[in-house]
Design a protein around this motif. Structure first.
Motif, PDB file in Angstrom:
ATOM      1  N   VAL A 258      46.421  21.338  44.257  1.00 57.03           N
ATOM      2  CA  VAL A 258      45.439  21.464  43.189  1.00 57.03           C
ATOM      3  C   VAL A 258      45.845  22.664  42.339  1.00 57.03           C
ATOM      4  O   VAL A 258      46.455  23.599  42.838  1.00 57.03           O
ATOM      5  CB  VAL A 258      44.045  21.680  43.835  1.00 57.03           C
ATOM      6  CG1 VAL A 258      43.090  22.335  42.903  1.00 57.03           C
ATOM      7  CG2 VAL A 258      43.481  20.362  44.304  1.00 57.03           C
ATOM      8  N   LYS A 259      45.506  22.646  41.084  1.00 53.18           N
ATOM      9  CA  LYS A 259      45.842  23.780  40.212  1.00 53.18           C
ATOM     10  C   LYS A 259      45.130  25.039  40.689  1.00 53.18           C
ATOM     11  O   LYS A 259      43.972  24.990  41.108  1.00 53.18           O
ATOM     12  CB  LYS A 259      45.388  23.486  38.780  1.00 53.18           C
ATOM     13  CG  LYS A 259      46.418  22.720  37.974  1.00 53.18           C
ATOM     14  CD  LYS A 259      46.229  22.981  36.497  1.00 53.18           C
ATOM     15  CE  LYS A 259      45.459  21.835  35.872  1.00 53.18           C
ATOM     16  NZ  LYS A 259      45.507  21.865  34.418  1.00 53.18           N
ATOM     17  N   SER A 260      45.804  26.157  40.576  1.00 59.08           N
ATOM     18  CA  SER A 260      45.223  27.432  41.008  1.00 59.08           C
ATOM     19  C   SER A 260      43.896  27.690  40.329  1.00 59.08           C
ATOM     20  O   SER A 260      42.950  28.154  40.960  1.00 59.08           O
ATOM     21  CB  SER A 260      46.169  28.583  40.679  1.00 59.08           C
ATOM     22  OG  SER A 260      47.275  28.558  41.514  1.00 59.08           O
ATOM     23  N   SER A 261      43.838  27.402  39.032  1.00 60.67           N
ATOM     24  CA  SER A 261      42.597  27.706  38.306  1.00 60.67           C
ATOM     25  C   SER A 261      41.432  26.955  38.918  1.00 60.67           C
ATOM     26  O   SER A 261      40.332  27.480  39.039  1.00 60.67           O
ATOM     27  CB  SER A 261      42.748  27.362  36.835  1.00 60.67           C
ATOM     28  OG  SER A 261      43.218  26.036  36.707  1.00 60.67           O
ATOM     29  N   VAL A 262      41.692  25.731  39.337  1.00 63.18           N
ATOM     30  CA  VAL A 262      40.620  24.921  39.920  1.00 63.18           C
ATOM     31  C   VAL A 262      40.188  25.492  41.269  1.00 63.18           C
ATOM     32  O   VAL A 262      39.004  25.730  41.519  1.00 63.18           O
ATOM     33  CB  VAL A 262      41.093  23.463  40.086  1.00 63.18           C
ATOM     34  CG1 VAL A 262      40.059  22.661  40.849  1.00 63.18           C
ATOM     35  CG2 VAL A 262      41.349  22.838  38.739  1.00 63.18           C
ATOM     36  N   SER A 263      41.147  25.738  42.153  1.00 59.34           N
ATOM     37  CA  SER A 263      40.759  26.166  43.496  1.00 59.34           C
ATOM     38  C   SER A 263      40.221  27.594  43.494  1.00 59.34           C
ATOM     39  O   SER A 263      39.256  27.890  44.200  1.00 59.34           O
ATOM     40  CB  SER A 263      41.940  26.037  44.453  1.00 59.34           C
ATOM     41  OG  SER A 263      42.983  26.868  44.038  1.00 59.34           O
ATOM     42  N   LEU A 264      40.816  28.470  42.686  1.00 60.65           N
ATOM     43  CA  LEU A 264      40.281  29.835  42.624  1.00 60.65           C
ATOM     44  C   LEU A 264      38.905  29.837  41.988  1.00 60.65           C
ATOM     45  O   LEU A 264      38.018  30.598  42.391  1.00 60.65           O
ATOM     46  CB  LEU A 264      41.233  30.743  41.832  1.00 60.65           C
ATOM     47  CG  LEU A 264      42.578  31.000  42.508  1.00 60.65           C
ATOM     48  CD1 LEU A 264      43.472  31.837  41.627  1.00 60.65           C
ATOM     49  CD2 LEU A 264      42.387  31.686  43.846  1.00 60.65           C
ATOM     50  N   ALA A 266      36.775  27.561  42.332  1.00 55.10           N
ATOM     51  CA  ALA A 266      35.838  27.134  43.374  1.00 55.10           C
ATOM     52  C   ALA A 266      35.482  28.288  44.297  1.00 55.10           C
ATOM     53  O   ALA A 266      34.331  28.433  44.712  1.00 55.10           O
ATOM     54  CB  ALA A 266      36.447  25.986  44.178  1.00 55.10           C
TER      55      ALA A 266
END
Lengths: 497, 450
Positions: A258-264, A266
């Motif tokens: 998953v893209k970092s922006s998405v998981s971070l 979250a």
């Protein structure tokens, strides 16, 4: 002069050095087996950094400033005071004085700096207590280990110098070593005598300094009773990780990411959501039991409490997992499901959880029971799952194992999470409990009240009793449930449509 | 079968080639299916039990990829294939080279989706205020180093174990000792409280994990009812109950982790993949609850699927032994503490390390880590006798606690997040919490063992 240089040491104490070299050779062949992991792995690598700092501290221009000090009758060269050390560390390592003191204590604990007064306690005192830098010969990073033989020689030497100079614990150790190393005792006594005579040949000032250094060394490596040695590393770690383990990566490469922006994002969202519920960030109501010694907070949040707190009810709305995880929340959810006549989904999920985490012996009968109750065609609490999952599950039940219901359980969980959970949050059941929920007033204890609380800390019911009660309740509920009237069930379902 | 294909079996092969002392060959640990059983407690998915593509027998299967295609071989056929590969004359060096190139490819894949750093995301979040912590209780009673502790779900009881073999159950709130057990071995490095609160598990140099049911009768000898559950070939470093009292997950100095059934002592699943001592493990808190993370002396942190025993993800960015691993409360990330004096945060969905918590002045290793309830704070105990509290988002240190007189060996936050407890080699346990501002005063306390 900053202590004796290594070369000077070596020339002055050749017997010790010769033996050290001998021992090193001896150790290389024998000790390497046991020491395997420790040798290769940098468990003491942090000490290299410490060493660099200690060398900096001894720099004649930018290092710690010391002076000759008179101690008893002799003059100790280049002694430094505790507060000067702390000030230097605080300035050069960018710390405040508390941290600098803690770091300084580590330097003393490892033997890089030794105290002149109160030499058995290895801490750095933030006052005018005197310390000296230890000579690099006695630094802990040296390759040779502080062996029992060396210790015996040291104690014997001190015994020769003056009878009765050994402390009680040292005397004990000496007697133990005498028994243990009896076969080498002549060698030990001979070495001790050599060293003693070599020492006598030196100037008194040098001798005093060396005695202090050696004594400090042995305090670190053989700590007196009721003190701690930083050299104690605990258990050896057993396997040599230098054996190259080739990780296969093909599957790892093919893994979906998953893209970092998405998981971070979250992670941040989770933190923000739970911020008000974290007792370390926002004080809990009415008060933190550890702070005020008043356990109302725990009383109000017990598992079977009739009226929950507002914070607790709010937490149920964060995620389905939070709702289910809290037994009170789960009970409320069950009330809602009962009204909807759709309790079978949760019942199935709970039964599947019991199967998954249950004891191996009971598995087959549990699996059978679940099949009869939930999955068989015409079962009393038949759950509605898609054909493929049902097929897989039924097939799996031919060879039932712990995770045989996994697919069905996930399907039902997702169903509840995506549909039932949101309906619950909008339902009158939830709205009612939100209204009923209490918001306790924060405590405001005076100092004397706090003192009283401290004296009257209440013990709690043993979890064993709580558990036994819960089990009894469950058994009662199961007995009371009985077989469900299908006709009534179907009638109510048709009514709703 | 080409060179790259054999890389997929290297895990199995290297285990047999590199004769690790004290480790158990993989195949001998597999639970053998009973031939006529209608039921068998094999912990893997239904679809991984079936006919092997190679020998055709109904056996537990390993799901592996061969040139991007999934195949289902039973473990025996996998081993046969691996041995065949060696016979065709491929050297370790060529395989290593291939493995290295795959590793680089993995890093490239990971980097492709890396579009933002944690501190950038953290900019929008407000900073934390002043942090003042105070030691609330000091529990004295152990005669030697405290090695491990665990909280009970009732938020106030704890179990702690020490080097002299004593395991004590305390009510930390009142500081009363409730139960005490003397283990037959020293260095009890692992202890855990059962979810029901009715038992404790502990183990250490005896290579076993034993479960002691607790009793209301103060005079009862708990060792009489002890149940010996796990058996490893080296010391037990960590143990944890799963969601119930019936299963225990253990990690050991022999490089493996294992899942056991408590009642029968049966091995349910074993996890191989570490090349050195496994020092710590932690179960995922997520709703599916099927994974756990382990950290070891080989500097790797591995995420495992409990059902299949497979290593799902692996991270190797630390420079020294990983002493402690702990999941982030949401289950999407985990933190590690290591001998290289850093703590790091790894994101599971993005599949990478996202933060390093370190300072120039922190030189000694971190022995234990834990998150606060919201995950905003990371409490880490270090070998230089201090506890540092980090802001997980911003990467800064928000507080430092002194007071212990020797290494801090274990740090755990209570189940409701109201306090955290630290155990140390100075024979004491201390519980700490935030200082409230109800009186309007903020105190800076230097904790002097009060």
């Amino acid at each position: 002069m900053i202590g004796l240089s290594t070369a000077a040491c070596r020339s002055l104490f050749s017997p010790v050095c010769v033996r050290a070299v001998q021992q090193e050779y001896y150790k290389m062949t024998i000790r390497s087996d046991r020491d395997h992991g420790q040798r290769y792995r940098p468990r003491m690598s942090c000490l290299k950094k410490v060493e660099a700092i200690v060398v900096q501290m001894q720099d004649p221009s930018t290092g710690v400033k010391g002076a000759d000090q008179k101690l008893n009758v002799t003059t100790i060269p280049h002694a430094i005071t505790g507060q000067v050390i702390i000030a230097w560390i605080a300035k050069n390592m960018n710390m405040d004085s508390d941290e600098a003191q803690a770091f300084g204590t580590m330097l003393v604990a490892f033997g890089y700096i030794y105290p002149l007064q109160d030499h058995k306690k290895l801490v750095l005192k933030p006052d005018g207590s005197l310390y000296r830098f230890q000579t690099p010969y006695f630094w802990p990073v040296q390759k040779w280990k502080a062996e029992d033989t060396d210790y015996a020689i040291y104690l014997a030497k001190r015994n020769i110098r003056k009878k009765g100079v050994l402390d009680a614990y040292e005397q004990e150790e000496y007697n133990k070593l005498h028994t243990w190393l009896n076969h080498k005792w002549d060698f030990i006594v001979m070495q001790a005598k050599e060293q003693y005579h070599a020492g006598k040949a030196r100037q008194k000032a040098d001798r005093v300094v060396f005695d202090c250094q050696e004594r400090a060394y042995w305090i670190v490596h053989r700590p007196p009773p009721q003190t701690y040695s930083a050299m104690d590393c605990g258990l050896d770690r057993h396997i040599d990780p230098n054996v190259e383990e080739i990780i296969y990566t093909q599957q790892a490469v093919m893994r979906s990411r998953v893209k970092s922006s998405v998981s971070l994002g979250a992670l941040v969202k989770y933190m923000t959501t739970f911020k008000n519920h974290d007792p370390f960030l926002v004080p809990c109501l009415p008060s933190n039991p550890w702070q005020t010694d008043n356990d109302s907070y725990w009383e109000l949040n017990m598992t079977d409490v009739e009226v929950p707190t507002k914070m607790r009810v709010e937490r149920w709305s964060f995620s389905f997992y939070e709702l289910l995880n809290d037994p009170r929340g789960r009970a409320d959810f069950k009330v809602f499901l009962k009204k909807e006549f759709s309790g079978e989904n949760l019942a199935f999920w709970e039964a599947a959880e019991e199967l998954k985490w249950g004891t191996a012996a009971s598995m087959s009968e549990k699996a059978e029971h679940i099949f009869k109750t939930f999955l068989a065609p015409g079962a009393p609490r038949w759950i509605n799952i898609d054909g493929r999952t049902m097929g897989l599950t039924v097939k799996g039940l031919e060879h039932p194992h712990r995770y045989v219901l996994d697919a069905a359980q996930t399907h039902i969980f997702m169903l509840m999470k995506k549909d039932t959970f949101y309906r619950y949050l909008k339902s009158p059941v939830y709205k009612e409990i939100q209204k009923k929920a209490i918001s306790p007033e924060p405590h405001n204890f005076s100092d004397s009240q706090l003192q009283q609380n401290m004296r009257n800390r209440r013990p709690s019911i043993s979890p064993i009793i709580t558990w036994q009660k819960e089990q009894e309740e469950k058994a009662k509920a199961a007995a009371a449930a009985g077989p469900i009237d299908i006709k009534k069930l179907m009638a109510s379902k048709l009514d709703r449509k | 079968m080409s060179v790259s294909d054999w890389l997929l079996f290297l895990l199995v092969r290297s285990l047999s080639l590199a004769s690790l002392p004290g480790s158990i060959p993989f195949s001998s640990l597999q639970v053998q299916p009973q031939p006529d059983a209608k039921m068998c407690d094999q912990t893997f998915l239904a679809i991984t039990f079936g006919p092997c593509d190679s020998c055709g027998l109904n056996k537990p299967l390993m799901n592996i990829y061969l040139k991007n295609e999934p195949i289902n071989y039973c473990s025996l056929c996998v081993e046969l294939m691996a041995c065949q590969g060696l016979a065709t004359g491929e050297t370790i060096h060529t395989l290593k080279a291939e493995s290295e190139s795959l590793k680089t490819k993995l890093e490239e894949e990971r980097a492709k989706l890396h579009d933002v750093e944690l501190h950038q995301v953290a900019e929008k979040v407000e900073a934390l205020g002043q942090f003042v912590m105070k030691t609330r209780r000091t529990l004295k009673g152990h005669g030697n180093k405290v090695l491990c502790m665990d909280w009970c779900r009732d938020k106030r009881r704890i179990v702690s174990s020490s080097q002299d073999g004593k395991v004590i159950v305390w009510d930390a709130y009142t500081t009363n000792k409730e139960h005490a057990v003397t283990m037959p071995c020293t260095w009890v490095m692992a202890c855990a409280y059962a979810p029901s609160g009715c038992a404790v598990a502990c183990g250490g140099l005896d290579n076993k994990c034993s479960v002691y049911p607790l009793s209301l009768d103060k005079n009862e000898n708990l060792s009489a009812k002890k149940k010996s559950v796990a058996m490893h070939t080296n010391y037990l470093s960590s143990c944890s109950f799963t969601n119930s009292d019936m299963q225990i997950l253990t990690s050991s100095g022999d490089g493996t982790c294992a899942l056991w059934d408590v009642e029968s002592g049966q091995l349910l699943q074993s996890f191989h993949g570490h090349s050195a001592d496994v020092l710590s493990l932690n179960l995922a808190p997520s709703e599916t609850g099927n994974t756990f993370v382990s950290g070891g002396c080989d500097k790797k942190a591995n995420v495992w699927d409990m059902r299949s025993g497979q290593n799902v993800q692996s991270f190797e960015t630390h420079e020294s032994d990983i002493n402690s691993v702990k999941y982030y409360p949401s289950g999407d990330a985990f933190a590690t503490g290591s001998d290289d004096a850093t703590c790091r945060l790894y994101d599971l969905r993005a599949d990478r390390e996202v933060a390093i918590y370190s300072k120039e002045s922190i030189i000694f290793g971190a022995s234990s880590v834990d998150f606060s309830l919201s995950g905003r704070l990371l409490f880490a105990g270090y070998n230089d006798y201090t506890i540092n509290v980090w802001d997980v988002l911003k990467g800064t240190r928000v507080a430092i606690l002194f007071g212990h007189e020797n290494r801090v060996s274990t740090v755990r936050v209570s189940p409701d997040g109201t306090a955290f407890c630290s155990g140390s080699w100075d024979n004491t346990l201390r519980s700490h919490s935030q200082v409230g501002c109800s009186s309007g005063k903020w105190w800076r306390w230097r904790l002097n063992g009060s």
